[in-house]
Design a protein around this motif. Structure first.
Motif, PDB file in Angstrom:
ATOM      1  N   SER A  28       0.838  -1.202   0.000  1.00 29.29           N
ATOM      2  CA  SER A  28       0.000   0.000   0.000  1.00 29.29           C
ATOM      3  C   SER A  28       0.871   1.249   0.000  1.00 29.29           C
ATOM      4  O   SER A  28       2.065   1.195   0.309  1.00 29.29           O
ATOM      5  CB  SER A  28      -0.867   0.005   1.254  1.00 29.29           C
ATOM      6  OG  SER A  28      -0.018   0.209   2.385  1.00 29.29           O
ATOM      7  N   PHE A  29       0.224   2.368  -0.333  1.00 32.53           N
ATOM      8  CA  PHE A  29       0.919   3.661  -0.242  1.00 32.53           C
ATOM      9  C   PHE A  29       1.306   3.963   1.216  1.00 32.53           C
ATOM     10  O   PHE A  29       2.361   4.535   1.472  1.00 32.53           O
ATOM     11  CB  PHE A  29       0.012   4.789  -0.745  1.00 32.53           C
ATOM     12  CG  PHE A  29      -0.194   4.819  -2.244  1.00 32.53           C
ATOM     13  CD1 PHE A  29       0.718   4.255  -3.117  1.00 32.53           C
ATOM     14  CD2 PHE A  29      -1.308   5.459  -2.780  1.00 32.53           C
ATOM     15  CE1 PHE A  29       0.538   4.319  -4.489  1.00 32.53           C
ATOM     16  CE2 PHE A  29      -1.499   5.537  -4.148  1.00 32.53           C
ATOM     17  CZ  PHE A  29      -0.582   4.966  -5.015  1.00 32.53           C
ATOM     18  N   GLU A  30       0.421   3.601   2.149  1.00 28.84           N
ATOM     19  CA  GLU A  30       0.703   3.888   3.566  1.00 28.84           C
ATOM     20  C   GLU A  30       2.041   3.293   3.985  1.00 28.84           C
ATOM     21  O   GLU A  30       2.822   3.913   4.685  1.00 28.84           O
ATOM     22  CB  GLU A  30      -0.366   3.281   4.492  1.00 28.84           C
ATOM     23  CG  GLU A  30      -1.616   4.115   4.645  1.00 28.84           C
ATOM     24  CD  GLU A  30      -2.668   3.685   3.646  1.00 28.84           C
ATOM     25  OE1 GLU A  30      -2.291   3.024   2.641  1.00 28.84           O
ATOM     26  OE2 GLU A  30      -3.849   4.005   3.856  1.00 28.84           O
ATOM     27  N   ASP A  31       2.275   2.042   3.521  1.00 30.77           N
ATOM     28  CA  ASP A  31       3.493   1.357   3.971  1.00 30.77           C
ATOM     29  C   ASP A  31       4.640   1.499   2.966  1.00 30.77           C
ATOM     30  O   ASP A  31       5.756   1.062   3.234  1.00 30.77           O
ATOM     31  CB  ASP A  31       3.189  -0.129   4.207  1.00 30.77           C
ATOM     32  CG  ASP A  31       2.139  -0.305   5.291  1.00 30.77           C
ATOM     33  OD1 ASP A  31       2.149   0.508   6.241  1.00 30.77           O
ATOM     34  OD2 ASP A  31       1.296  -1.205   5.187  1.00 30.77           O
ATOM     35  N   GLY A  32       4.351   2.029   1.795  1.00 31.40           N
ATOM     36  CA  GLY A  32       5.398   2.211   0.788  1.00 31.40           C
ATOM     37  C   GLY A  32       6.041   0.897   0.371  1.00 31.40           C
ATOM     38  O   GLY A  32       7.245   0.816   0.157  1.00 31.40           O
ATOM     39  N   ASN A  33       5.204  -0.148   0.244  1.00 31.32           N
ATOM     40  CA  ASN A  33       5.741  -1.473  -0.085  1.00 31.32           C
ATOM     41  C   ASN A  33       4.971  -2.121  -1.236  1.00 31.32           C
ATOM     42  O   ASN A  33       4.685  -3.313  -1.223  1.00 31.32           O
ATOM     43  CB  ASN A  33       5.682  -2.374   1.153  1.00 31.32           C
ATOM     44  CG  ASN A  33       4.246  -2.524   1.659  1.00 31.32           C
ATOM     45  OD1 ASN A  33       3.343  -1.799   1.218  1.00 31.32           O
ATOM     46  ND2 ASN A  33       4.027  -3.457   2.564  1.00 31.32           N
ATOM     47  N   VAL A  34       4.639  -1.300  -2.230  1.00 32.72           N
ATOM     48  CA  VAL A  34       3.805  -1.790  -3.337  1.00 32.72           C
ATOM     49  C   VAL A  34       4.555  -2.822  -4.171  1.00 32.72           C
ATOM     50  O   VAL A  34       5.726  -2.643  -4.505  1.00 32.72           O
ATOM     51  CB  VAL A  34       3.368  -0.595  -4.214  1.00 32.72           C
ATOM     52  CG1 VAL A  34       2.787  -1.067  -5.533  1.00 32.72           C
ATOM     53  CG2 VAL A  34       2.377   0.283  -3.454  1.00 32.72           C
TER      54      VAL A  34
ATOM     55  N   PRO B 222       1.131  -0.368 -11.775  1.00 35.54           N
ATOM     56  CA  PRO B 222       2.334  -1.217 -11.909  1.00 35.54           C
ATOM     57  C   PRO B 222       3.615  -0.467 -12.245  1.00 35.54           C
ATOM     58  O   PRO B 222       4.705  -0.926 -11.909  1.00 35.54           O
ATOM     59  CB  PRO B 222       1.968  -2.163 -13.070  1.00 35.54           C
ATOM     60  CG  PRO B 222       0.490  -2.131 -13.170  1.00 35.54           C
ATOM     61  CD  PRO B 222       0.038  -0.789 -12.680  1.00 35.54           C
ATOM     62  N   GLY B 223       3.515   0.711 -12.896  1.00 38.74           N
ATOM     63  CA  GLY B 223       4.729   1.409 -13.336  1.00 38.74           C
ATOM     64  C   GLY B 223       5.315   2.331 -12.303  1.00 38.74           C
ATOM     65  O   GLY B 223       6.329   2.983 -12.564  1.00 38.74           O
ATOM     66  N   MET B 224       4.718   2.408 -11.125  1.00 40.60           N
ATOM     67  CA  MET B 224       5.179   3.422 -10.160  1.00 40.60           C
ATOM     68  C   MET B 224       6.550   3.097  -9.571  1.00 40.60           C
ATOM     69  O   MET B 224       6.945   1.942  -9.471  1.00 40.60           O
ATOM     70  CB  MET B 224       4.163   3.587  -9.025  1.00 40.60           C
ATOM     71  CG  MET B 224       3.990   2.352  -8.192  1.00 40.60           C
ATOM     72  SD  MET B 224       2.825   2.614  -6.827  1.00 40.60           S
ATOM     73  CE  MET B 224       3.935   3.268  -5.586  1.00 40.60           C
ATOM     74  N   THR B 225       7.260   4.149  -9.167  1.00 44.84           N
ATOM     75  CA  THR B 225       8.550   3.980  -8.497  1.00 44.84           C
ATOM     76  C   THR B 225       8.370   3.120  -7.246  1.00 44.84           C
ATOM     77  O   THR B 225       7.421   3.301  -6.500  1.00 44.84           O
ATOM     78  CB  THR B 225       9.153   5.352  -8.123  1.00 44.84           C
ATOM     79  OG1 THR B 225      10.278   5.141  -7.279  1.00 44.84           O
ATOM     80  CG2 THR B 225       8.166   6.257  -7.391  1.00 44.84           C
ATOM     81  N   ARG B 226       9.303   2.205  -7.053  1.00 43.90           N
ATOM     82  CA  ARG B 226       9.232   1.334  -5.873  1.00 43.90           C
ATOM     83  C   ARG B 226      10.098   1.852  -4.739  1.00 43.90           C
ATOM     84  O   ARG B 226      10.139   1.277  -3.662  1.00 43.90           O
ATOM     85  CB  ARG B 226       9.698  -0.079  -6.213  1.00 43.90           C
ATOM     86  CG  ARG B 226       8.868  -0.762  -7.251  1.00 43.90           C
ATOM     87  CD  ARG B 226       7.434  -0.967  -6.769  1.00 43.90           C
ATOM     88  NE  ARG B 226       6.792  -1.965  -7.623  1.00 43.90           N
ATOM     89  CZ  ARG B 226       6.187  -1.691  -8.776  1.00 43.90           C
ATOM     90  NH1 ARG B 226       6.068  -0.448  -9.185  1.00 43.90           N
ATOM     91  NH2 ARG B 226       5.663  -2.657  -9.511  1.00 43.90           N
ATOM     92  N   GLY B 227      10.852   2.901  -5.001  1.00 45.38           N
ATOM     93  CA  GLY B 227      11.680   3.395  -3.910  1.00 45.38           C
ATOM     94  C   GLY B 227      12.633   4.465  -4.390  1.00 45.38           C
ATOM     95  O   GLY B 227      12.808   4.673  -5.595  1.00 45.38           O
ATOM     96  N   VAL B 228      13.213   5.171  -3.421  1.00 40.02           N
ATOM     97  CA  VAL B 228      14.345   6.039  -3.699  1.00 40.02           C
ATOM     98  C   VAL B 228      15.546   5.204  -3.295  1.00 40.02           C
ATOM     99  O   VAL B 228      15.615   4.734  -2.156  1.00 40.02           O
ATOM    100  CB  VAL B 228      14.257   7.333  -2.858  1.00 40.02           C
ATOM    101  CG1 VAL B 228      15.558   8.126  -2.962  1.00 40.02           C
ATOM    102  CG2 VAL B 228      13.062   8.166  -3.311  1.00 40.02           C
ATOM    103  N   TRP B 229      16.452   4.995  -4.222  1.00 39.89           N
ATOM    104  CA  TRP B 229      17.567   4.074  -3.995  1.00 39.89           C
ATOM    105  C   TRP B 229      18.263   4.384  -2.669  1.00 39.89           C
ATOM    106  O   TRP B 229      18.725   5.514  -2.458  1.00 39.89           O
ATOM    107  CB  TRP B 229      18.555   4.143  -5.165  1.00 39.89           C
ATOM    108  CG  TRP B 229      19.686   3.168  -5.031  1.00 39.89           C
ATOM    109  CD1 TRP B 229      20.945   3.439  -4.591  1.00 39.89           C
ATOM    110  CD2 TRP B 229      19.640   1.771  -5.325  1.00 39.89           C
ATOM    111  NE1 TRP B 229      21.692   2.287  -4.600  1.00 39.89           N
ATOM    112  CE2 TRP B 229      20.922   1.247  -5.046  1.00 39.89           C
ATOM    113  CE3 TRP B 229      18.649   0.903  -5.804  1.00 39.89           C
ATOM    114  CZ2 TRP B 229      21.240  -0.095  -5.229  1.00 39.89           C
ATOM    115  CZ3 TRP B 229      18.959  -0.434  -5.982  1.00 39.89           C
ATOM    116  CH2 TRP B 229      20.239  -0.923  -5.691  1.00 39.89           C
ATOM    117  N   GLY B 230      18.267   3.396  -1.788  1.00 39.27           N
ATOM    118  CA  GLY B 230      19.004   3.527  -0.533  1.00 39.27           C
ATOM    119  C   GLY B 230      18.375   4.454   0.488  1.00 39.27           C
ATOM    120  O   GLY B 230      19.023   4.763   1.490  1.00 39.27           O
TER     121      GLY B 230
END
Ligand code: PRX
Length: 632
Positions: free
Chosen positions: A46-52, A456-464
């Motif tokens: 989820s967006f809340e947890d930032g773990n999509v 599906p195309g969204m960023t999964r994280g800011v590296w590091g």
């Protein structure tokens, strides 16, 4: 291959279904690809947890879907026409078979140098087919590519290499754009002085300029490729394995490395290209961006190849050798689908119209724009002069973080309005928020643009840096993705992007952080403090205005401006150079020491009649001094 949506009513129906049951929608899209193993779960997190996550458990290699999959039926089809900087350079076309062979060979080269799955590889190259080959070869072996736009400075390149800990750099000896030579190898050498993690540099010869050589570290592309095998079995990747890192500027600090993943990104860029441009098998599709930006990643390299299209890799500029170049290239390759920036359109509409009219543009079917708001005048010129009133214009709104297009007309399906990105694509649910975190309902309203559901195309994280990822995108409005853009929804429910609501500038469609430019200018030994704001610029959309206080008298402001320009070019890139500078006695600050940019923005735009409340400033008199001062 064709889009599955063919009418506006159908769009509305599919869009509604896609947000009611996003998993069903995206699963159906993912099923059109070759997977080594099907996913266990379409979506989680989820967006809340930032773990999509998307398509977890699925296994694939994106290059098999870009290349191998097309070989049986379309091996002889041109994947890329190469249009060199010099229009008289001989033709070079790569078919799908040839591109596949080159990618396999270079994948073997990378493996022979010890690069493997998960390793980071920096790419700093000219716009020739080799940049696509290098990129795809990384993806084929599961290495994570990080392309750095070849207009960035040594320091910007070094920052990015260090941040993602890249172990290899792939570059050219140099590149020519227009009449300029950019010594990429020399810039790379400078960058690598502070990048001990890079053990290998592969240099692809392009210009033949003199370069230094470090034995044991540097090797020629052509030497390595000469003996490479054309057989390569693609590494099988998890859907959620990182595919690439691409850096983009934010309102604070250094650029952020956006992480995109294999399965979701593939599904997203492919289906959005198909829907928005309504491309078919015989089309010639040309996106004029550079592969160093997200537009190049998604809609020069991956999207078109996933759809088996014929694309163009363009090494030059719209002005070289004359302002008719884009139209000459459209005529030469009989381009059907053309995708460019509002800045290019605004620059070209100032030129003699004969540059357009001398070209046969009758092959054009769809025209696209990306990267910044398009003003109505430019929209109409594009429509009438380039499209001859016959080509739908798709004004596509999206971001590095979104991976692909988000709000955009679907060509020939969505009724368009000049200046409007119109309606969300299937699977995308936008909303507008007020500053208190409430959703703004209804139409004819304005607010901060957010997205309500993962895609599906969204960023999964800011590296590091997970905390930065959460703070930038998800913590402002819990449960939503915050875009950083302001937006209006008109009486028909159409979306019009009004520009960034944070301290990010959009100069010629290039995204620049004000803090980055300020930090660069602060390095000058005469500058005490700089404050950057954007102001309306008739070609670039937004120009860079730098206000600064200095520690001594500046006798020759024009010479000083040149020093500031050189400094910014050296630290960031020539694209970030200020258009105007003004030396001031003091900057407008609040008691807590915050610069009131709102006031500087108004002054930079020449709107000095309506500066709003200045009573909270420590010293309101600085404002009059700034208004009376001179910019250079
Ligand atoms: O402000 C929006 C603007 O560009 C920003 C994203 O920049 P970047 O990550 O560099 O990606 C550019 C290419 C996708 C957005 O936050 N922007 C992008 N497209 C549009 C736009 N503004 C108005 N209209 C657009 N079509």
């Amino acid at each position: 291959m064709q889009s599955d949506i063919t009418s506006f009513d159908e769009y509305k129906k599919v869009h509604q279904q896609s947000i009611t049951d996003k998993e069903a929608y995206w699963e159906q899209k993912a099923e059109t690809f070759d997977w080594h193993r099907k996913w266990d779960k379409v979506h989680s997190g989820s967006f809340e947890d930032g773990n999509v996550k998307w398509f977890e458990g699925g296994k694939l290699n994106i290059t098999e879907n870009c290349l191998d999959r097309h070989l049986d039926e379309h091996g002889d089809k041109v994947a890329f026409h190469f249009e060199a900087n010099d229009p008289d350079e001989g033709p070079r076309n790569l078919t799908y078979s040839e591109l596949h062979e080159e990618v396999c060979k270079f994948a073997n080269v990378l493996e022979s140098k010890g690069v493997g799955k998960g390793d980071r590889v920096a790419i700093y190259m000219a716009m020739t087919p080799e940049i696509a080959i290098a990129t795809l070869a990384c993806a084929r072996i599961g290495a994570v590519h990080s392309i750095v736009f070849a207009g960035f400075s040594a320091q910007s390149l070094a920052d990015r290499i260090q941040d993602c800990d890249a172990e290899m750099l792939i570059t050219n000896d140099g590149l020519e754009r227009g009449t300029k030579l950019v010594p990429l190898k020399e810039i790379s050498d400078k960058a690598l002085q502070s990048c001990p993690m890079v053990n290998d540099v592969i240099v692809c010869q392009r210009v033949g300029n003199d370069i230094d050589w470090e034995e044991g570290r540097d090797e020629w592309w052509h030497d390595l490729m000469a003996n490479a095998s054309a057989d390569h079995e693609a590494e099988v990747m998890e859907a959620e394995d990182p595919l690439f890192i691409l850096y983009t500027s934010g309102s604070t600090g250094k650029p952020k490395g956006q992480v995109h993943t294999c399965g979701g990104y593939m599904t997203y860029v492919s289906s959005t290209l198909k829907n928005v441009f309504q491309v078919g098998q015989d089309d010639v599709y040309w996106c004029t961006a550079d592969a160093g930006w997200i537009t190049g990643h998604s809609y020069i390299i991956y999207g078109p190849l996933l759809n088996g299209l014929t694309g163009i890799i363009f090494e030059s500029t719209p002005m070289h050798p004359n302002p008719g170049r884009l139209w000459q290239v459209c005529e030469k390759y009989e381009v059907t689908h053309f995708y460019t920036s509002p800045t290019a359109i605004r620059a070209l509409m100032k030129e003699d119209i004969s540059y357009v009219r001398d070209c046969d543009l009758s092959s054009l079917e769809v025209l696209g724009t990306v990267g910044e708001p398009i003003n109505e005048e430019a929209w109409h010129w594009y429509d009438e002069e380039i499209g001859n009133g016959n080509c739908p214009i798709v004004d596509t709104w999206w971001q590095t973080e979104t991976g692909g297009m988000m709000i955009s007309p679907m060509a020939g399906i969505t009724p368009t309005k000049p200046g409007y990105a119109t309606l969300p694509l299937p699977g995308i649910e936008p909303a507008l928020m007020d500053e208190d975190g409430n959703e703004i309902e209804g139409n004819d309203v304005q607010g901060n643009l957010v997205i309500k559901q993962p895609w599906p195309g969204m960023t999964r994280g800011v590296w590091g840096n997970h905390e930065r990822y959460m703070n930038t995108y998800f913590n402002k409005y819990p449960g939503y993705y915050f875009t950083g853009d302001g937006c209006r929804r008109d009486e028909d429910g159409y979306y019009r992007i009004t520009g960034r609501v944070d301290d990010v500038l959009n100069v010629s469609g290039h995204r620049l952080g004000t803090a980055e430019i300020e930090n660069a200018i602060d390095e000058h030994n005469k500058v005490v403090e700089a404050a950057i704001v954007g102001y309306p610029h008739d070609v670039k959309g937004e120009g860079v205005f730098a206000f600064m206080t200095c520690n001594s008298e500046i006798a020759d402001p024009e010479a000083f401006k040149k020093e500031i320009d050189d400094l910014v070019a050296k630290i960031i890139s020539p694209i970030a150079k200020p258009d105007k500078i003004q030396i001031v006695q003091g900057l407008p600050k609040t008691r807590s020491g915050k610069i009131m940019r709102r006031i500087l923005r108004k002054i930079a735009a020449g709107e000095t009649d309506d500066l709003g409340d200045t009573s909270t400033l420590v010293d309101p008199s600085v404002v009059d001094d700034i208004i009376d001062g001179q910019a250079y």
